[in-house]
Design an enzyme around this catalytic site. Sequence first.
Site, mmCIF file in Angstrom:
data_model
loop_
_atom_site.group_PDB
_atom_site.id
_atom_site.type_symbol
_atom_site.label_atom_id
_atom_site.label_comp_id
_atom_site.label_asym_id
_atom_site.label_seq_id
_atom_site.Cartn_x
_atom_site.Cartn_y
_atom_site.Cartn_z
ATOM 1 N N ASP A 116 56.335 38.118 63.974
ATOM 2 C CA ASP A 116 55.551 39.363 64.640
ATOM 3 C C ASP A 116 54.141 39.030 64.131
ATOM 4 O O ASP A 116 53.709 39.043 62.737
ATOM 5 C CB ASP A 116 56.048 40.580 63.899
ATOM 6 C CG ASP A 116 55.466 41.909 64.135
ATOM 7 O OD1 ASP A 116 54.312 41.683 65.071
ATOM 8 O OD2 ASP A 116 55.498 42.879 63.868
ATOM 9 N N SER A 165 42.679 32.733 79.357
ATOM 10 C CA SER A 165 42.573 33.495 80.696
ATOM 11 C C SER A 165 41.253 33.184 81.402
ATOM 12 O O SER A 165 40.199 33.148 80.844
ATOM 13 C CB SER A 165 42.844 35.059 80.417
ATOM 14 O OG SER A 165 42.806 35.927 81.473
ATOM 15 N N TYR A 195 42.035 44.378 77.613
ATOM 16 C CA TYR A 195 42.814 43.096 77.596
ATOM 17 C C TYR A 195 41.770 41.911 77.961
ATOM 18 O O TYR A 195 41.656 40.700 77.134
ATOM 19 C CB TYR A 195 43.547 42.930 78.773
ATOM 20 C CG TYR A 195 44.259 41.543 78.950
ATOM 21 C CD1 TYR A 195 45.219 41.164 78.075
ATOM 22 C CD2 TYR A 195 43.822 40.692 79.973
ATOM 23 C CE1 TYR A 195 45.909 39.820 78.350
ATOM 24 C CE2 TYR A 195 44.422 39.552 80.284
ATOM 25 C CZ TYR A 195 45.593 38.990 79.527
ATOM 26 O OH TYR A 195 45.778 37.763 79.728
ATOM 27 N N LYS A 212 40.786 38.805 75.252
ATOM 28 C CA LYS A 212 40.734 37.381 75.308
ATOM 29 C C LYS A 212 39.471 36.600 75.262
ATOM 30 O O LYS A 212 39.571 35.601 74.853
ATOM 31 C CB LYS A 212 41.541 37.298 76.989
ATOM 32 C CG LYS A 212 42.938 37.528 77.206
ATOM 33 C CD LYS A 212 43.558 36.365 76.227
ATOM 34 C CE LYS A 212 45.194 36.340 76.531
ATOM 35 N NZ LYS A 212 45.920 35.152 75.927
#
Length: 298
Positions: free
Chosen positions: A64, A143, A157, A161
């Site tokens: 995790d 990304s 997000y 990134k």
Amino acid sequence: MKSVVLVTGASTGIGNLAAKALAAAGHTVYASMRDIKGRNAPRARALVDYAFANGYSLRALELDVLSQESADQAVKAIMEEQGRLDTVVHNAGHLVVGAMEAFSPEEISKVFDTNVLGVQRVNRAALPAMRNNGSGLMLWVSSTTVRGGFPPFMGPYAAAKAAMDSIAVTMSYELTRFGIETSIVVPGAFTRGTAHFPNAGKPADETTAAAYSRYNGLMDQVGARLSALTPDDADPQAVADDIARIVSLPAGTRPFRSVIDFIGDGAAEVTEVAEQVRTDFARRIGIDDLLQVMPKAA
């Protein structure tokens, strides 16, 4: 030489495909995910069955990224079984979609906890062994949102990134003298083949989200347009295959960045310019020896 590889976020999507592609390439792969004895037990079992059916060295591993203890225990288990860890594939991440204003600071913090602080926890667990070994590869799944075009409603997000990508660049310099390479794989948008968008989180503040009703349907419109722009052969397997290709390359020959973009959002073009600027500046300030790990003598 075949590598011992840790892949984070390997329950689904690119991480799952990459774990399989790496195992098929002959590497010893630890496909990590949360709760392998609970909700992810079927996914962990599927990986084990896949490995057994094909004779691959592929294991499911509890990890995790939100827990330093979990990261430490995962790396400890690998070291006890293999005696080394050669490659870390930073893939774990979580997408959220919604108007930026509607996200609370706490919700944004959770996105950064997974996408940014998660890699830091894994690095702190893995790097001592890799530094001691004097070799290795940190492979980051970034990304095209970092340098290419992207639609609205992806604010937390995209910001996370970009932060992760910046850390990858910074650490590339800091790890070179330990013989540890950096490669940043940059996937574009995929409208099929992953659960990225179907599993995306949304802001809890429905009142503020509703205030943006004039944008209703925009993301569906964007999704339809992206699908129309996407060629039939676009598949996230291409990202997994590129990860396996890079890991299998000899040390000192791996690319710093590799863009896999079927739509053409501009990330490849911006990357070409940005990398030239980055390397030129490194030479100007006298740290060009940190740009690349030298290949080991045969």
